[in-house]
Design a protein around this motif. Structure first.
Motif, PDB file in Angstrom:
ATOM      1  N   CYS A 229      15.683  17.012 -72.413  1.00 18.78           N
ATOM      2  CA  CYS A 229      16.988  17.219 -71.771  1.00 18.78           C
ATOM      3  C   CYS A 229      18.143  16.698 -72.620  1.00 18.78           C
ATOM      4  N   ARG A 230      17.909  16.474 -73.899  1.00 19.35           N
ATOM      5  CA  ARG A 230      18.926  15.870 -74.763  1.00 19.35           C
ATOM      6  C   ARG A 230      20.199  16.703 -74.840  1.00 19.35           C
ATOM      7  N   ILE A 231      20.092  18.026 -74.700  1.00 26.57           N
ATOM      8  CA  ILE A 231      21.266  18.890 -74.799  1.00 26.57           C
ATOM      9  C   ILE A 231      22.255  18.628 -73.675  1.00 26.57           C
ATOM     10  N   PHE A 232      21.771  18.196 -72.506  1.00 26.76           N
ATOM     11  CA  PHE A 232      22.650  18.028 -71.351  1.00 26.76           C
ATOM     12  C   PHE A 232      23.693  16.933 -71.574  1.00 26.76           C
ATOM     13  N   SER A 233      23.364  15.911 -72.373  1.00 26.48           N
ATOM     14  CA  SER A 233      24.304  14.825 -72.625  1.00 26.48           C
ATOM     15  C   SER A 233      25.482  15.266 -73.485  1.00 26.48           C
ATOM     16  N   GLU A 234      25.382  16.456 -74.099  1.00 25.93           N
ATOM     17  CA  GLU A 234      26.445  16.961 -74.970  1.00 25.93           C
ATOM     18  C   GLU A 234      27.366  17.939 -74.251  1.00 25.93           C
ATOM     19  N   LEU A 235      27.083  18.234 -73.000  1.00 25.28           N
ATOM     20  CA  LEU A 235      27.809  19.293 -72.301  1.00 25.28           C
ATOM     21  C   LEU A 235      29.022  18.754 -71.549  1.00 25.28           C
ATOM     22  N   SER A 236      29.973  19.640 -71.313  1.00 27.70           N
ATOM     23  CA  SER A 236      31.162  19.291 -70.538  1.00 27.70           C
ATOM     24  C   SER A 236      30.799  19.179 -69.064  1.00 27.70           C
ATOM     25  N   PRO A 237      31.597  18.454 -68.280  1.00 22.13           N
ATOM     26  CA  PRO A 237      31.319  18.362 -66.834  1.00 22.13           C
ATOM     27  C   PRO A 237      31.280  19.723 -66.156  1.00 22.13           C
ATOM     28  N   ASP A 238      32.120  20.653 -66.613  1.00 23.51           N
ATOM     29  CA  ASP A 238      32.131  21.987 -65.989  1.00 23.51           C
ATOM     30  C   ASP A 238      30.820  22.725 -66.226  1.00 23.51           C
ATOM     31  N   LEU A 239      30.288  22.641 -67.456  1.00 22.94           N
ATOM     32  CA  LEU A 239      29.025  23.325 -67.749  1.00 22.94           C
ATOM     33  C   LEU A 239      27.861  22.647 -67.034  1.00 22.94           C
ATOM     34  N   LEU A 240      27.899  21.319 -66.940  1.00 19.18           N
ATOM     35  CA  LEU A 240      26.856  20.599 -66.194  1.00 19.18           C
ATOM     36  C   LEU A 240      26.845  21.049 -64.737  1.00 19.18           C
ATOM     37  N   LEU A 241      28.033  21.224 -64.168  1.00 16.32           N
ATOM     38  CA  LEU A 241      28.133  21.666 -62.777  1.00 16.32           C
ATOM     39  C   LEU A 241      27.595  23.093 -62.615  1.00 16.32           C
ATOM     40  N   THR A 242      27.867  23.949 -63.600  1.00 17.45           N
ATOM     41  CA  THR A 242      27.354  25.324 -63.552  1.00 17.45           C
ATOM     42  C   THR A 242      25.826  25.338 -63.549  1.00 17.45           C
ATOM     43  N   ILE A 243      25.236  24.510 -64.416  1.00 18.64           N
ATOM     44  CA  ILE A 243      23.766  24.428 -64.470  1.00 18.64           C
ATOM     45  C   ILE A 243      23.218  23.836 -63.179  1.00 18.64           C
ATOM     46  N   LEU A 244      23.869  22.786 -62.676  1.00 13.60           N
ATOM     47  CA  LEU A 244      23.414  22.142 -61.443  1.00 13.60           C
ATOM     48  C   LEU A 244      23.441  23.123 -60.276  1.00 13.60           C
ATOM     49  N   ASN A 245      24.498  23.907 -60.162  1.00 16.32           N
ATOM     50  CA  ASN A 245      24.590  24.873 -59.059  1.00 16.32           C
ATOM     51  C   ASN A 245      23.470  25.903 -59.137  1.00 16.32           C
ATOM     52  N   ALA A 246      23.138  26.334 -60.367  1.00 18.17           N
ATOM     53  CA  ALA A 246      22.036  27.284 -60.525  1.00 18.17           C
ATOM     54  C   ALA A 246      20.703  26.644 -60.159  1.00 18.17           C
ATOM     55  N   ILE A 247      20.511  25.389 -60.572  1.00 24.20           N
ATOM     56  CA  ILE A 247      19.274  24.674 -60.250  1.00 24.20           C
ATOM     57  C   ILE A 247      19.139  24.497 -58.740  1.00 24.20           C
ATOM     58  N   LYS A 248      20.218  24.151 -58.070  1.00 30.10           N
ATOM     59  CA  LYS A 248      20.181  23.990 -56.612  1.00 30.10           C
ATOM     60  C   LYS A 248      19.841  25.315 -55.929  1.00 30.10           C
ATOM     61  N   ALA A 249      20.348  26.401 -56.481  1.00 30.09           N
ATOM     62  CA  ALA A 249      20.059  27.717 -55.886  1.00 30.09           C
ATOM     63  C   ALA A 249      18.582  28.065 -55.994  1.00 30.09           C
ATOM     64  N   VAL A 250      17.977  27.800 -57.151  1.00 28.01           N
ATOM     65  CA  VAL A 250      16.560  28.155 -57.321  1.00 28.01           C
ATOM     66  C   VAL A 250      15.661  27.209 -56.534  1.00 28.01           C
ATOM     67  N   MET A 251      16.144  26.012 -56.218  1.00 25.74           N
ATOM     68  CA  MET A 251      15.353  25.103 -55.390  1.00 25.74           C
ATOM     69  C   MET A 251      15.241  25.614 -53.960  1.00 25.74           C
ATOM     70  N   ARG A 252      16.188  26.461 -53.559  1.00 24.43           N
ATOM     71  CA  ARG A 252      16.152  27.033 -52.211  1.00 24.43           C
ATOM     72  C   ARG A 252      15.383  28.352 -52.161  1.00 24.43           C
ATOM     73  N   ASP A 253      15.189  28.967 -53.324  1.00 22.56           N
ATOM     74  CA  ASP A 253      14.622  30.316 -53.356  1.00 22.56           C
ATOM     75  C   ASP A 253      13.614  30.411 -54.494  1.00 22.56           C
ATOM     76  N   LYS A 254      12.329  30.540 -54.157  1.00 20.55           N
ATOM     77  CA  LYS A 254      11.270  30.619 -55.164  1.00 20.55           C
ATOM     78  C   LYS A 254      11.415  31.860 -56.049  1.00 20.55           C
ATOM     79  N   ASN A 255      11.934  32.950 -55.488  1.00 18.97           N
ATOM     80  CA  ASN A 255      12.117  34.157 -56.288  1.00 18.97           C
ATOM     81  C   ASN A 255      13.164  33.946 -57.377  1.00 18.97           C
ATOM     82  N   LEU A 256      14.234  33.231 -57.034  1.00 19.67           N
ATOM     83  CA  LEU A 256      15.248  32.908 -58.039  1.00 19.67           C
ATOM     84  C   LEU A 256      14.693  31.959 -59.088  1.00 19.67           C
ATOM     85  N   LEU A 257      13.841  31.026 -58.658  1.00 20.71           N
ATOM     86  CA  LEU A 257      13.205  30.102 -59.599  1.00 20.71           C
ATOM     87  C   LEU A 257      12.381  30.867 -60.617  1.00 20.71           C
TER      88      LEU A 257
END
Length: 448
Positions: free
Chosen positions: A261-289
């Protein structure tokens, strides 16, 4: 349920870790002797030490040029020895739960018990290496077969199933959760009044179902094919193993997750939030995962670029950002996201929902500290009990404590409010996956 069963069988019958458990009962027929598999291009994980294989729906017979009229199935041998594995377990927990509901507040008290039961008789079946050698000398690969052409074009490794464990008789695996007096069966899923509730789940394992398999790699060149009897061991990156062994298995987990996960420490807060929102979405939906996992794997496989498109609005923002990233950065992002998704795939659906609730309540960082302490206590040593600091189980609200206890128990460690812990079924890998999930959610959410 099937995945838990096959992992248990492999752990009991194959301590040398040469057999790979089948993870989906729906695809078990594609892991029979002589089936062709593709090995995914990602390293073994501390929470998933087995290689990642994908079935091809083809067998060796399908891609060979015609030869003598000999049925290859006649070369498959069945081991007459059988081993019956039986497991019966029951755990009892007492406690209470307070859940705030708008506009009312509900107090739930009572007791819960979890039981597991199965008896299964696996049997070995496989093709002898002598038969394979004779077949190799006699028949060549059809290089015009579309599957073989695509493999050669994309430089993908091919593997052959040589041995399996199958169920010699029909078996039933049962799990039962019983809740008395209104105690929750599934947190935030079902609230019941003063009554008794029993939630039963079972899965029927049909006769002949593949439970685990062993493979050998096939090398193809100009129609000839060879079997790789002495595969080279994968060499891990020096930066990855630098400080892991000094801290034992916890150190290996920590260094693996930091490296992956070393790349995540180099990202802007906005990009981290974009990734987090996608991760949260796939946690709710196995098909999206599954969709996101497949797209991230294709990024690494296709050197000429990968077009990232989706019909899901939950993934659109992430895909749009990744599509316009430089190739080197895109590969690093795909590697980090794939690692997170692999860890989430190891968790139960109930755990994913509990993690989402933990994010909402901002208790992930405290849960991470708790799970880190659990990993320090050799969870692969059987059912030796130990204690953790009870302060780690102290939360502002009682439901947050119960949520955390549930989250950890679903990974195989039974916790009490006083900090006592009892591992069940050697749960190191399951707890390691939970640690990775908590670590990455904590990192992506910017928690301290």
């Amino acid at each position: 349920m099937f995945k838990k069963l096959t992992k248990f069988i492999v752990n009991e019958m194959d301590p040398g870790e040469e057999l790979v458990p089948v993870e989906s009962i729906a695809h078990n027929e594609h892991f029979r002797p002589l089936c062709l598999l593709i090995k995914k291009r990602k390293p073994k994980r501390i929470f998933h030490p087995d290689p990642y294989y994908q079935h091809s729906r083809f067998t060796l017979q399908d891609v060979l040029l015609p030869g003598k009229d000999t049925k290859m199935t006649e070369c498959i041998q069945e081991d007459s020895s059988q081993f019956t594995l039986t497991k019966t377990s029951a755990d009892q927990a007492d406690g209470g739960l307070s859940i705030s509901l708008d506009p009312a507040s509900v107090e739930l008290k009572g007791a819960a018990s979890l039981s597991k039961e199965f008896s299964i008789t696996p049997q070995k079946k496989g093709i002898s290496l002598e038969s394979l050698e004779a077949l190799r000398r006699e028949r060549e690969i059809n290089m015009d077969h579309s599957f073989i052409r695509q493999l050669q074009k994309r430089d993908i490794s091919l593997y052959l199933v040589t041995e399996i464990l199958e169920a010699s008789e029909e078996a039933i695996y049962k799990e039962s959760t019983k809740a008395d007096g209104g105690f929750k069966t599934k947190l935030y899923a079902t609230l019941c009044a003063q009554s008794t509730r029993e939630d039963k789940q079972s899965i029927v394992i049909p006769k002949g179902c593949t439970l685990a398999f062993r493979t050998i790699q096939i090398h193809i060149r100009d129609g000839a094919w060879d079997l790789d009897y002495f595969p080279a061991e994968a060499v891990r990156t020096a930066a990855y193993v630098a400080d892991g062994p000094s801290l034992g298995k916890l150190g290996v987990v920590v260094t693996e997750v930091k490296y992956s996960c070393r790349i995540f420490s180099e990202l802007s807060p906005d990009l981290l939030l974009t990734i987090l929102n996608a991760i949260k979405a796939v946690m709710r939906d196995k098909n999206l995962l599954q969709e996101l996992s497949q797209k991230m794997e294709k990024v690494a496989e296709q050197n000429d670029g990968c077009e990232l498109k989706t019909d899901s609005p939950d993934l659109q923002a992430l895909f749009s950002t990744l599509q316009h990233s430089p190739r080197d950065r895109l590969l690093q992002l795909a590697e980090g996201i794939t690692y997170v998704l692999d860890a989430l795939h190891e968790l139960l659906e109930d755990q994913l929902l509990l993690l989402l609730e933990s994010l909402k309540r901002k208790i992930v960082s405290q849960q991470l500290k708790l799970v880190e302490i659990l990993l320090k206590h050799g969870l692969d040593k059987g059912k030796e009990s130990f204690h953790v600091d009870a302060e780690l189980l102290s939360f502002p609200h009682e439901e947050e404590q119960m949520l955390t206890i549930d989250l950890v128990e679903l990974s195989g460690v039974q916790l009490q409010e006083d900090g006592s812990a009892v591992p069940r079924d050697q749960p190191f890998e399951a707890v390691a996956a939970l640690f990775v999930a908590l670590y990455t959610l904590n990192l992506l959410s910017g928690s301290k």
